[in-house]
Design a protein around this motif. Sequence first.
Motif, PDB file in Angstrom:
ATOM      1  N   LEU A  57     -27.078  24.250   7.885  1.00  0.00           N
ATOM      2  CA  LEU A  57     -28.040  24.738   6.897  1.00  0.00           C
ATOM      3  C   LEU A  57     -27.684  26.108   6.335  1.00  0.00           C
ATOM      4  O   LEU A  57     -28.212  26.508   5.299  1.00  0.00           O
ATOM      5  CB  LEU A  57     -29.442  24.780   7.511  1.00  0.00           C
ATOM      6  CG  LEU A  57     -30.047  23.414   7.821  1.00  0.00           C
ATOM      7  CD1 LEU A  57     -31.324  23.560   8.627  1.00  0.00           C
ATOM      8  CD2 LEU A  57     -30.322  22.650   6.524  1.00  0.00           C
ATOM      9  N   VAL A  58     -26.818  26.843   7.018  1.00  0.00           N
ATOM     10  CA  VAL A  58     -26.315  28.118   6.500  1.00  0.00           C
ATOM     11  C   VAL A  58     -24.834  28.198   6.832  1.00  0.00           C
ATOM     12  O   VAL A  58     -24.328  27.479   7.699  1.00  0.00           O
ATOM     13  CB  VAL A  58     -27.044  29.341   7.116  1.00  0.00           C
ATOM     14  CG1 VAL A  58     -28.535  29.299   6.835  1.00  0.00           C
ATOM     15  CG2 VAL A  58     -26.778  29.463   8.605  1.00  0.00           C
ATOM     16  N   ARG A  59     -24.136  29.085   6.138  1.00  0.00           N
ATOM     17  CA  ARG A  59     -22.739  29.356   6.484  1.00  0.00           C
ATOM     18  C   ARG A  59     -22.525  30.862   6.460  1.00  0.00           C
ATOM     19  O   ARG A  59     -23.325  31.615   5.916  1.00  0.00           O
ATOM     20  CB  ARG A  59     -21.790  28.650   5.519  1.00  0.00           C
ATOM     21  CG  ARG A  59     -21.915  29.070   4.067  1.00  0.00           C
ATOM     22  CD  ARG A  59     -20.959  28.273   3.190  1.00  0.00           C
ATOM     23  NE  ARG A  59     -21.103  28.609   1.780  1.00  0.00           N
ATOM     24  CZ  ARG A  59     -20.486  29.635   1.205  1.00  0.00           C
ATOM     25  NH1 ARG A  59     -19.671  30.407   1.909  1.00  0.00           N
ATOM     26  NH2 ARG A  59     -20.652  29.885  -0.081  1.00  0.00           N
ATOM     27  N   ARG A  60     -21.435  31.281   7.063  1.00  0.00           N
ATOM     28  CA  ARG A  60     -21.125  32.712   7.161  1.00  0.00           C
ATOM     29  C   ARG A  60     -19.871  33.033   6.352  1.00  0.00           C
ATOM     30  O   ARG A  60     -18.958  32.223   6.248  1.00  0.00           O
ATOM     31  CB  ARG A  60     -20.863  33.122   8.605  1.00  0.00           C
ATOM     32  CG  ARG A  60     -21.926  32.759   9.599  1.00  0.00           C
ATOM     33  CD  ARG A  60     -21.469  33.147  10.993  1.00  0.00           C
ATOM     34  NE  ARG A  60     -22.372  32.630  12.023  1.00  0.00           N
ATOM     35  CZ  ARG A  60     -22.856  33.354  13.014  1.00  0.00           C
ATOM     36  NH1 ARG A  60     -22.532  34.634  13.112  1.00  0.00           N
ATOM     37  NH2 ARG A  60     -23.664  32.823  13.916  1.00  0.00           N
ATOM     38  N   MET A  69     -26.754  17.236   5.624  1.00  0.00           N
ATOM     39  CA  MET A  69     -26.976  15.791   5.707  1.00  0.00           C
ATOM     40  C   MET A  69     -25.776  15.084   6.311  1.00  0.00           C
ATOM     41  O   MET A  69     -25.928  14.105   7.053  1.00  0.00           O
ATOM     42  CB  MET A  69     -27.288  15.231   4.316  1.00  0.00           C
ATOM     43  CG  MET A  69     -28.611  15.734   3.752  1.00  0.00           C
ATOM     44  SD  MET A  69     -29.129  14.845   2.269  1.00  0.00           S
ATOM     45  CE  MET A  69     -29.762  13.353   3.001  1.00  0.00           C
ATOM     46  N   MET A  70     -24.576  15.595   6.037  1.00  0.00           N
ATOM     47  CA  MET A  70     -23.385  15.007   6.635  1.00  0.00           C
ATOM     48  C   MET A  70     -23.379  15.245   8.150  1.00  0.00           C
ATOM     49  O   MET A  70     -22.995  14.362   8.931  1.00  0.00           O
ATOM     50  CB  MET A  70     -22.122  15.584   6.007  1.00  0.00           C
ATOM     51  CG  MET A  70     -21.879  15.162   4.565  1.00  0.00           C
ATOM     52  SD  MET A  70     -21.724  13.359   4.357  1.00  0.00           S
ATOM     53  CE  MET A  70     -23.380  12.960   3.749  1.00  0.00           C
ATOM     54  N   ALA A  71     -23.827  16.435   8.566  1.00  0.00           N
ATOM     55  CA  ALA A  71     -23.915  16.715  10.002  1.00  0.00           C
ATOM     56  C   ALA A  71     -24.936  15.800  10.665  1.00  0.00           C
ATOM     57  O   ALA A  71     -24.717  15.275  11.762  1.00  0.00           O
ATOM     58  CB  ALA A  71     -24.282  18.184  10.221  1.00  0.00           C
ATOM     59  N   SER A  72     -26.060  15.589   9.983  1.00  0.00           N
ATOM     60  CA  SER A  72     -27.076  14.681  10.511  1.00  0.00           C
ATOM     61  C   SER A  72     -26.555  13.251  10.572  1.00  0.00           C
ATOM     62  O   SER A  72     -26.833  12.515  11.522  1.00  0.00           O
ATOM     63  CB  SER A  72     -28.332  14.747   9.626  1.00  0.00           C
ATOM     64  OG  SER A  72     -29.304  13.830  10.057  1.00  0.00           O
ATOM     65  N   ALA A  73     -25.782  12.859   9.556  1.00  0.00           N
ATOM     66  CA  ALA A  73     -25.222  11.506   9.531  1.00  0.00           C
ATOM     67  C   ALA A  73     -24.256  11.300  10.695  1.00  0.00           C
ATOM     68  O   ALA A  73     -24.215  10.221  11.304  1.00  0.00           O
ATOM     69  CB  ALA A  73     -24.510  11.257   8.199  1.00  0.00           C
ATOM     70  N   ARG A  74     -23.483  12.333  11.011  1.00  0.00           N
ATOM     71  CA  ARG A  74     -22.559  12.214  12.142  1.00  0.00           C
ATOM     72  C   ARG A  74     -23.324  12.063  13.462  1.00  0.00           C
ATOM     73  O   ARG A  74     -22.923  11.285  14.339  1.00  0.00           O
ATOM     74  CB  ARG A  74     -21.637  13.431  12.192  1.00  0.00           C
ATOM     75  CG  ARG A  74     -20.584  13.446  11.077  1.00  0.00           C
ATOM     76  CD  ARG A  74     -19.544  14.517  11.307  1.00  0.00           C
ATOM     77  NE  ARG A  74     -20.099  15.861  11.160  1.00  0.00           N
ATOM     78  CZ  ARG A  74     -20.164  16.520  10.010  1.00  0.00           C
ATOM     79  NH1 ARG A  74     -19.711  15.967   8.890  1.00  0.00           N
ATOM     80  NH2 ARG A  74     -20.656  17.740   9.967  1.00  0.00           N
ATOM     81  N   SER A  75     -24.428  12.783  13.584  1.00  0.00           N
ATOM     82  CA  SER A  75     -25.245  12.665  14.802  1.00  0.00           C
ATOM     83  C   SER A  75     -25.845  11.271  14.911  1.00  0.00           C
ATOM     84  O   SER A  75     -25.890  10.676  15.993  1.00  0.00           O
ATOM     85  CB  SER A  75     -26.356  13.716  14.791  1.00  0.00           C
ATOM     86  OG  SER A  75     -25.822  15.018  14.838  1.00  0.00           O
ATOM     87  N   THR A  76     -26.312  10.737  13.770  1.00  0.00           N
ATOM     88  CA  THR A  76     -26.885   9.394  13.771  1.00  0.00           C
ATOM     89  C   THR A  76     -25.823   8.351  14.101  1.00  0.00           C
ATOM     90  O   THR A  76     -26.082   7.380  14.825  1.00  0.00           O
ATOM     91  CB  THR A  76     -27.531   9.091  12.409  1.00  0.00           C
ATOM     92  OG1 THR A  76     -28.528  10.083  12.120  1.00  0.00           O
ATOM     93  CG2 THR A  76     -28.183   7.715  12.399  1.00  0.00           C
ATOM     94  N   TRP A 115     -27.157  21.728   1.675  1.00  0.00           N
ATOM     95  CA  TRP A 115     -27.925  20.546   2.058  1.00  0.00           C
ATOM     96  C   TRP A 115     -27.022  19.325   2.203  1.00  0.00           C
ATOM     97  O   TRP A 115     -27.260  18.463   3.041  1.00  0.00           O
ATOM     98  CB  TRP A 115     -29.045  20.284   1.059  1.00  0.00           C
ATOM     99  CG  TRP A 115     -30.243  21.124   1.355  1.00  0.00           C
ATOM    100  CD1 TRP A 115     -30.677  22.213   0.662  1.00  0.00           C
ATOM    101  CD2 TRP A 115     -31.152  20.971   2.453  1.00  0.00           C
ATOM    102  NE1 TRP A 115     -31.797  22.745   1.270  1.00  0.00           N
ATOM    103  CE2 TRP A 115     -32.112  22.007   2.358  1.00  0.00           C
ATOM    104  CE3 TRP A 115     -31.239  20.064   3.496  1.00  0.00           C
ATOM    105  CZ2 TRP A 115     -33.158  22.151   3.278  1.00  0.00           C
ATOM    106  CZ3 TRP A 115     -32.282  20.207   4.418  1.00  0.00           C
ATOM    107  CH2 TRP A 115     -33.219  21.241   4.289  1.00  0.00           C
ATOM    108  N   TYR A 116     -25.979  19.256   1.377  1.00  0.00           N
ATOM    109  CA  TYR A 116     -25.026  18.151   1.532  1.00  0.00           C
ATOM    110  C   TYR A 116     -24.355  18.229   2.902  1.00  0.00           C
ATOM    111  O   TYR A 116     -24.273  17.228   3.626  1.00  0.00           O
ATOM    112  CB  TYR A 116     -23.970  18.204   0.431  1.00  0.00           C
ATOM    113  CG  TYR A 116     -22.821  17.252   0.664  1.00  0.00           C
ATOM    114  CD1 TYR A 116     -22.950  15.893   0.394  1.00  0.00           C
ATOM    115  CD2 TYR A 116     -21.613  17.711   1.194  1.00  0.00           C
ATOM    116  CE1 TYR A 116     -21.903  15.019   0.631  1.00  0.00           C
ATOM    117  CE2 TYR A 116     -20.562  16.840   1.433  1.00  0.00           C
ATOM    118  CZ  TYR A 116     -20.709  15.496   1.150  1.00  0.00           C
ATOM    119  OH  TYR A 116     -19.678  14.631   1.403  1.00  0.00           O
ATOM    120  N   GLN A 117     -23.882  19.415   3.259  1.00  0.00           N
ATOM    121  CA  GLN A 117     -23.215  19.579   4.551  1.00  0.00           C
ATOM    122  C   GLN A 117     -24.180  19.299   5.702  1.00  0.00           C
ATOM    123  O   GLN A 117     -23.804  18.715   6.723  1.00  0.00           O
ATOM    124  CB  GLN A 117     -22.638  20.998   4.675  1.00  0.00           C
ATOM    125  CG  GLN A 117     -21.531  21.310   3.676  1.00  0.00           C
ATOM    126  CD  GLN A 117     -20.326  20.398   3.825  1.00  0.00           C
ATOM    127  OE1 GLN A 117     -20.112  19.782   4.874  1.00  0.00           O
ATOM    128  NE2 GLN A 117     -19.517  20.316   2.774  1.00  0.00           N
TER     129      GLN A 117
END
Length: 252
Positions: free
Chosen positions: A153-156, A177-184, A173-175
């Motif tokens: 949700l944030v980057r540095r 959702m991709m992280a959430s998709a990987r968890s799913t 938000w794209y990144q």
Amino acid sequence: MPGGRLTQQERQQIALGLADGLPYAEIARRLDRPTSTITREVMRNGGPTTYRADLAHRATERRTHQRRQATPGGPQTPPQPHGRDAEAVRAYEEVFTTVLMQSGLSNKMMSRVLVCLYTTDSGSLTAAELVRRLQVSPASISKAITFLEGQGLVRRERDERRRERYIVDDDVWYQSMMASARSTAQLVETARQGVGVLGPDTPAAARLESIARFLDFVNEGITRAAEQAREVLYTKAETASGDAVEPDADRP
């Protein structure tokens, strides 16, 4: 249309309206108040399912008292750019924080940090700036940022002064959702491993396979939609912006 703060009687009417399933606009019409006033009141006091007039009234009195105490010696609210109403911005940030919490970001500090970044024109702040704006400890900011970064949700990145800045932008938000998709996807794989362990012809295995199929189907659709949205909303927007500054070859 009446102005000023909501009275305890009005809050009771809001609670009754919510209990009857009335939309915010209808409750506002009955009280002769702006719909935004009702929305803000409900969202900052637990949301439509847990709103209570007495608790909301006491919470408002407590916040008012705290602001009065903080005014003489405490930090002043910084002036808002673009002529924004500072009180309206603060109230909106409370509403946004509550909505994020109800959407799954259950920790309030993490929600406050994310809202602070979203409502900053630059879309980026340092840890010190977040501490000053939110009036919390550096440790609280560090913990919140670590979690939000882990969720995509944030980057540095470091600025020209080598300070670490925390950033939200169009791609966040794209990144996420991709992280959430990987968890799913990992959950789908784990469920299907259970089918082999429990035996393919057992009720428990059938249940796990059903879970895996459902999540796999939904996850594939979400991933495809996120990729299409990113391409349509961001790639084309960047192209259009680039086209706007391209010189016209046909012009003399």
